[in-house]
Design a protein around this motif. Sequence first.
Motif, short mmCIF file in Angstrom:
data_model
loop_
_atom_site.label_atom_id
_atom_site.label_comp_id
_atom_site.label_asym_id
_atom_site.label_seq_id
_atom_site.Cartn_x
_atom_site.Cartn_y
_atom_site.Cartn_z
N ILE A 19 11.58 -6.29 5.55
CA ILE A 19 10.15 -6.45 5.23
C ILE A 19 9.95 -6.15 3.74
O ILE A 19 10.23 -5.04 3.28
N ALA A 20 9.47 -7.14 3.01
CA ALA A 20 9.24 -6.97 1.57
C ALA A 20 7.76 -7.02 1.22
O ALA A 20 7.35 -6.48 0.19
N ASP A 21 6.97 -7.68 2.04
CA ASP A 21 5.52 -7.75 1.79
C ASP A 21 4.81 -8.02 3.11
O ASP A 21 5.44 -8.14 4.16
N GLY A 22 3.49 -8.11 3.04
CA GLY A 22 2.71 -8.34 4.24
C GLY A 22 2.45 -7.07 5.02
O GLY A 22 2.57 -5.95 4.48
N PRO A 23 2.11 -7.18 6.30
CA PRO A 23 1.77 -6.01 7.11
C PRO A 23 2.93 -5.02 7.19
O PRO A 23 4.09 -5.41 7.31
N LEU A 24 2.59 -3.73 7.16
CA LEU A 24 3.63 -2.69 7.27
C LEU A 24 4.08 -2.54 8.72
O LEU A 24 5.27 -2.51 9.01
N PHE A 25 3.13 -2.44 9.64
CA PHE A 25 3.46 -2.28 11.06
C PHE A 25 3.33 -3.63 11.76
O PHE A 25 2.29 -4.29 11.68
N ARG A 26 4.42 -4.02 12.48
CA ARG A 26 4.48 -5.34 13.09
C ARG A 26 4.97 -5.25 14.53
O ARG A 26 5.66 -4.30 14.90
N PRO A 27 4.67 -6.25 15.34
CA PRO A 27 5.18 -6.26 16.71
C PRO A 27 6.69 -6.46 16.75
O PRO A 27 7.27 -7.07 15.85
N GLY A 57 11.56 3.91 4.62
CA GLY A 57 12.64 3.19 3.99
C GLY A 57 13.54 2.49 5.00
O GLY A 57 13.93 1.32 4.82
N ARG A 58 13.87 3.18 6.07
CA ARG A 58 14.72 2.59 7.11
C ARG A 58 14.02 1.42 7.80
O ARG A 58 14.64 0.39 8.07
N TRP A 59 12.75 1.56 8.08
CA TRP A 59 11.99 0.50 8.75
C TRP A 59 11.94 -0.77 7.89
O TRP A 59 12.15 -1.88 8.38
N ASP A 112 0.81 -1.22 0.00
CA ASP A 112 0.00 0.00 0.00
C ASP A 112 0.84 1.27 0.00
O ASP A 112 0.29 2.37 -0.07
N ILE A 113 2.15 1.15 0.13
CA ILE A 113 3.00 2.34 0.12
C ILE A 113 3.99 2.26 -1.04
O ILE A 113 4.38 1.17 -1.47
N SER A 114 4.38 3.40 -1.55
CA SER A 114 5.38 3.47 -2.61
C SER A 114 6.11 4.80 -2.49
O SER A 114 5.55 5.79 -1.98
N PHE A 115 7.33 4.83 -2.97
CA PHE A 115 8.16 6.02 -2.85
C PHE A 115 8.12 6.78 -4.17
O PHE A 115 8.49 6.24 -5.22
#
Length: 375
Positions: free
Chosen positions: A213-221, A205-207, A168-171
């Motif tokens: 992380i290449a796919d799946g949820p953006l925010f993770r535990p 980008g740093r996260w 869902d995000i792109s630079f």
Amino acid sequence: MAGRIRAKGTDNSTEQKQDTEMPDLAARDHAVGTRDTYRRSSRRFDEWLDGSPTDTALADYLVVLFERGIAPATAGVAVAAVADRAKRKGLPSPLGERTARALSAFRRDAADRGPGQVVGISWKQADRMADLAAASGNPAGLRDALLIRLASDCLLRVAEASALDVADISFVDDWLQVVVRRSKTDQEGTGCVLYAGPPTAGLAGRWLRIGGIADGPLFRPVNKARRIGPTRLSARSMREIIKRRAAHAGIKGRVSGHSLRVGAAQSLRDAGATMPELMAAGRWERVETVACYISTQDAATGPVARLRYGVVPQDGGRRPHVRQGPYKRLKRVARRAKEAARESRRARRESKYTRKMVKKLQKALARIEKAMISS
């Protein structure tokens, strides 16, 4: 359908059949947060109830809530939850004249209760929160900084932030493009495209690099060993993160997961954003909702302050203020009032159209439900 499967050895009543056979689409006409709130409220009512839900029983339940010191908004949710459940089960609504009178008296006599509006976290405060989080030197701090900046830039609800995937995000150049595929006011999933600033893009980008992380949820535990998990960070966890980071930054008052969204709206208003611009940025449908958030800003620069005492509304420093004579000033105020009136009429027309479409959808879903039950 899965909804028709029954456990062995059970003797379901007609009412239970209607509940379990309800089509999934009809059961999801409310937002996820609304469904969860209604479910919890209905469960509390059932724990108190001794018998069937009736108008008298619901009115008596309101008396109990009043004596407990509950806020009127919570009481209203309790009534709405009971009515919604009855509607879904095809039962007569327990709401009647007695409940209506009790709720009206509740709202009148308990008007001073409740926590009130949450504290808005301004752009400047959000930047400080994000900087302190990122300076912690661990993946959790970097994730929290990204969450804070992204929610502030895009006026995200915590449920919207929790639902974001990497896809869902792109630079785009130095900016971060964000696609919100579904929201509280967009249950049909039309989606919208938002943009976050360069600092937010840098954090994203740093996260992604640090977490691999290449796919799946953006925010993770992130666990205590600083390992990033594969699952999705819940909206509840995000609320706690925002509260904790706000306290660390020295922000006082009642902070919630909504504070970044409210504060961003207030900062936009301080910078000179018009009502249509605010509604578009926050994806609001009702003018009244936005007006509640920015009431302090609008009151401080109202007609008395401007015309009697010469107070100049904040405009982000984009143009110097030149004090004009009374006649020119009145003309300018009249012009802005006409523009505001046009904006309000346009917003009301759009809101009316939206309500009409929602009613059509509800009728269509009701027909589908009736056809499926009869089959």
